[in-house]
Design a protein around this motif. Structure first.
Motif, PDB file in Angstrom:
ATOM      1  N   MET A  51       0.847  -1.181   0.000  1.00 24.01           N
ATOM      2  CA  MET A  51       0.000   0.000   0.000  1.00 24.01           C
ATOM      3  C   MET A  51       0.887   1.237   0.000  1.00 24.01           C
ATOM      4  N   ARG A  52       0.559   2.189  -0.817  1.00 27.32           N
ATOM      5  CA  ARG A  52       1.346   3.412  -0.919  1.00 27.32           C
ATOM      6  C   ARG A  52       0.568   4.543  -0.268  1.00 27.32           C
ATOM      7  N   PHE A  53       1.219   5.218   0.681  1.00 27.66           N
ATOM      8  CA  PHE A  53       0.597   6.338   1.380  1.00 27.66           C
ATOM      9  C   PHE A  53       1.202   7.642   0.892  1.00 27.66           C
ATOM     10  N   SER A  54       0.393   8.652   0.850  1.00 26.11           N
ATOM     11  CA  SER A  54       0.901   9.990   0.603  1.00 26.11           C
ATOM     12  C   SER A  54       1.488  10.508   1.904  1.00 26.11           C
ATOM     13  N   SER A  55       2.433  11.406   1.806  1.00 23.97           N
ATOM     14  CA  SER A  55       2.981  12.004   3.019  1.00 23.97           C
ATOM     15  C   SER A  55       1.942  12.933   3.643  1.00 23.97           C
ATOM     16  N   ASN A  56       2.081  13.132   4.914  1.00 25.45           N
ATOM     17  CA  ASN A  56       1.225  14.052   5.674  1.00 25.45           C
ATOM     18  C   ASN A  56      -0.203  13.537   5.864  1.00 25.45           C
ATOM     19  N   ILE A  57      -0.425  12.252   5.693  1.00 28.03           N
ATOM     20  CA  ILE A  57      -1.741  11.658   5.875  1.00 28.03           C
ATOM     21  C   ILE A  57      -1.757  10.936   7.221  1.00 28.03           C
ATOM     22  N   PRO A  58      -2.765  11.189   8.061  1.00 30.86           N
ATOM     23  CA  PRO A  58      -2.851  10.422   9.307  1.00 30.86           C
ATOM     24  C   PRO A  58      -3.226   8.970   9.005  1.00 30.86           C
ATOM     25  N   PHE A  59      -2.776   8.074   9.881  1.00 31.31           N
ATOM     26  CA  PHE A  59      -3.121   6.672   9.688  1.00 31.31           C
ATOM     27  C   PHE A  59      -3.104   5.932  11.020  1.00 31.31           C
ATOM     28  N   ILE A  60      -3.691   4.755  11.001  1.00 35.24           N
ATOM     29  CA  ILE A  60      -3.732   3.873  12.151  1.00 35.24           C
ATOM     30  C   ILE A  60      -3.049   2.577  11.764  1.00 35.24           C
ATOM     31  N   ILE A  61      -2.158   2.114  12.636  1.00 38.65           N
ATOM     32  CA  ILE A  61      -1.554   0.793  12.472  1.00 38.65           C
ATOM     33  C   ILE A  61      -2.328  -0.134  13.396  1.00 38.65           C
ATOM     34  N   VAL A  62      -2.954  -1.135  12.843  1.00 36.15           N
ATOM     35  CA  VAL A  62      -3.740  -2.095  13.620  1.00 36.15           C
ATOM     36  C   VAL A  62      -2.872  -3.322  13.891  1.00 36.15           C
ATOM     37  N   GLY A  63      -2.959  -3.860  15.088  1.00 40.80           N
ATOM     38  CA  GLY A  63      -2.133  -4.986  15.505  1.00 40.80           C
ATOM     39  C   GLY A  63      -2.550  -6.324  14.943  1.00 40.80           C
ATOM     40  N   LEU A  64      -2.980  -6.325  13.702  1.00 37.17           N
ATOM     41  CA  LEU A  64      -3.312  -7.552  12.975  1.00 37.17           C
ATOM     42  C   LEU A  64      -2.543  -7.548  11.669  1.00 37.17           C
ATOM     43  N   THR A  65      -2.027  -8.713  11.297  1.00 38.19           N
ATOM     44  CA  THR A  65      -1.351  -8.799  10.008  1.00 38.19           C
ATOM     45  C   THR A  65      -2.396  -8.771   8.894  1.00 38.19           C
ATOM     46  N   ILE A  66      -1.917  -8.646   7.691  1.00 40.17           N
ATOM     47  CA  ILE A  66      -2.807  -8.664   6.530  1.00 40.17           C
ATOM     48  C   ILE A  66      -3.616  -9.957   6.513  1.00 40.17           C
ATOM     49  N   ASP A  67      -3.020 -11.053   7.006  1.00 38.29           N
ATOM     50  CA  ASP A  67      -3.690 -12.358   7.068  1.00 38.29           C
ATOM     51  C   ASP A  67      -4.634 -12.485   8.256  1.00 38.29           C
ATOM     52  N   GLY A  68      -4.713 -11.449   9.109  1.00 37.27           N
ATOM     53  CA  GLY A  68      -5.626 -11.479  10.247  1.00 37.27           C
ATOM     54  C   GLY A  68      -5.050 -12.066  11.522  1.00 37.27           C
ATOM     55  N   LYS A  69      -3.746 -12.340  11.556  1.00 36.93           N
ATOM     56  CA  LYS A  69      -3.109 -12.872  12.757  1.00 36.93           C
ATOM     57  C   LYS A  69      -2.723 -11.732  13.697  1.00 36.93           C
ATOM     58  N   ARG A  70      -2.901 -11.958  14.990  1.00 32.54           N
ATOM     59  CA  ARG A  70      -2.562 -10.939  15.989  1.00 32.54           C
ATOM     60  C   ARG A  70      -1.046 -10.775  16.050  1.00 32.54           C
ATOM     61  N   PHE A  71      -0.602  -9.517  16.030  1.00 31.54           N
ATOM     62  CA  PHE A  71       0.823  -9.212  16.054  1.00 31.54           C
ATOM     63  C   PHE A  71       1.358  -9.334  17.473  1.00 31.54           C
ATOM     64  N   ARG A  72       2.550  -9.875  17.604  1.00 28.83           N
ATOM     65  CA  ARG A  72       3.218 -10.060  18.893  1.00 28.83           C
ATOM     66  C   ARG A  72       4.545  -9.325  18.887  1.00 28.83           C
ATOM     67  N   PRO A  73       5.046  -8.899  20.029  1.00 28.02           N
ATOM     68  CA  PRO A  73       4.571  -9.134  21.388  1.00 28.02           C
ATOM     69  C   PRO A  73       3.343  -8.289  21.699  1.00 28.02           C
ATOM     70  N   SER A  74       2.691  -8.608  22.782  1.00 24.07           N
ATOM     71  CA  SER A  74       1.427  -7.941  23.110  1.00 24.07           C
ATOM     72  C   SER A  74       1.604  -6.449  23.416  1.00 24.07           C
ATOM     73  N   ASP A  75       2.799  -6.016  23.760  1.00 21.83           N
ATOM     74  CA  ASP A  75       3.028  -4.593  24.048  1.00 21.83           C
ATOM     75  C   ASP A  75       3.713  -3.860  22.894  1.00 21.83           C
ATOM     76  N   TRP A  76       3.530  -4.374  21.686  1.00 19.87           N
ATOM     77  CA  TRP A  76       4.196  -3.791  20.527  1.00 19.87           C
ATOM     78  C   TRP A  76       3.857  -2.314  20.339  1.00 19.87           C
ATOM     79  N   ALA A  77       2.604  -1.937  20.583  1.00 20.30           N
ATOM     80  CA  ALA A  77       2.182  -0.548  20.349  1.00 20.30           C
ATOM     81  C   ALA A  77       2.902   0.407  21.300  1.00 20.30           C
ATOM     82  N   GLU A  78       2.989   0.022  22.565  1.00 20.28           N
ATOM     83  CA  GLU A  78       3.673   0.855  23.546  1.00 20.28           C
ATOM     84  C   GLU A  78       5.166   0.946  23.234  1.00 20.28           C
ATOM     85  N   ARG A  79       5.748  -0.158  22.796  1.00 22.04           N
ATOM     86  CA  ARG A  79       7.170  -0.152  22.438  1.00 22.04           C
ATOM     87  C   ARG A  79       7.435   0.767  21.249  1.00 22.04           C
ATOM     88  N   LEU A  80       6.596   0.653  20.227  1.00 21.59           N
ATOM     89  CA  LEU A  80       6.773   1.491  19.046  1.00 21.59           C
ATOM     90  C   LEU A  80       6.628   2.966  19.402  1.00 21.59           C
TER      91      LEU A  80
END
Length: 99
Positions: free
Chosen positions: A1-30
């Motif tokens: 997926m190509r994003f334009s610069s200066n666009i807000p976005f949300i990163i969801v903790g699911l892969t494209i295949d629908g699997k939950r991303f690990r570790p569970s505190d990935w968002a806080e770490r990022l």
């Protein structure tokens, strides 16, 4: 997926295949990578990048203004999502971080 610069976005903790991303505190770490310690000696998330939840899943909300302030940081979080095959939602962002 190509994003334009200066666009807000949300990163969801699911892969494209629908699997939950690990570790569970990935968002806080990022978000911690872009945080700073304030005068009260507490870690404070950036006003442009914050952890939260989206439809019950861990998420990171990125304000498009981050690109204007620090383009490399904007690209860093976008590349993190793309490198880990995480779901991205373009144009939607609500950061409500309490100081």
């Amino acid at each position: 997926m190509r994003f334009s610069s200066n666009i807000p976005f949300i990163i969801v903790g699911l892969t494209i295949d629908g699997k939950r991303f690990r570790p569970s505190d990935w968002a806080e770490r990022l978000c911690g990578v872009l945080s700073a310690f304030g005068a009260e000696k507490k870690m404070k998330y950036s006003r442009y990048v914050g952890p939260g939840h989206y439809n019950g899943e861990k998420a990171v909300f990125v304000d498009g203004q981050l690109y204007e302030i620090e383009p490399m940081a904007y690209r860093f979080v976008l590349n993190f999502a793309q490198d880990n095959d995480l779901q991205l939602i373009e144009g939607a962002c609500k950061i409500d971080i309490k100081d």
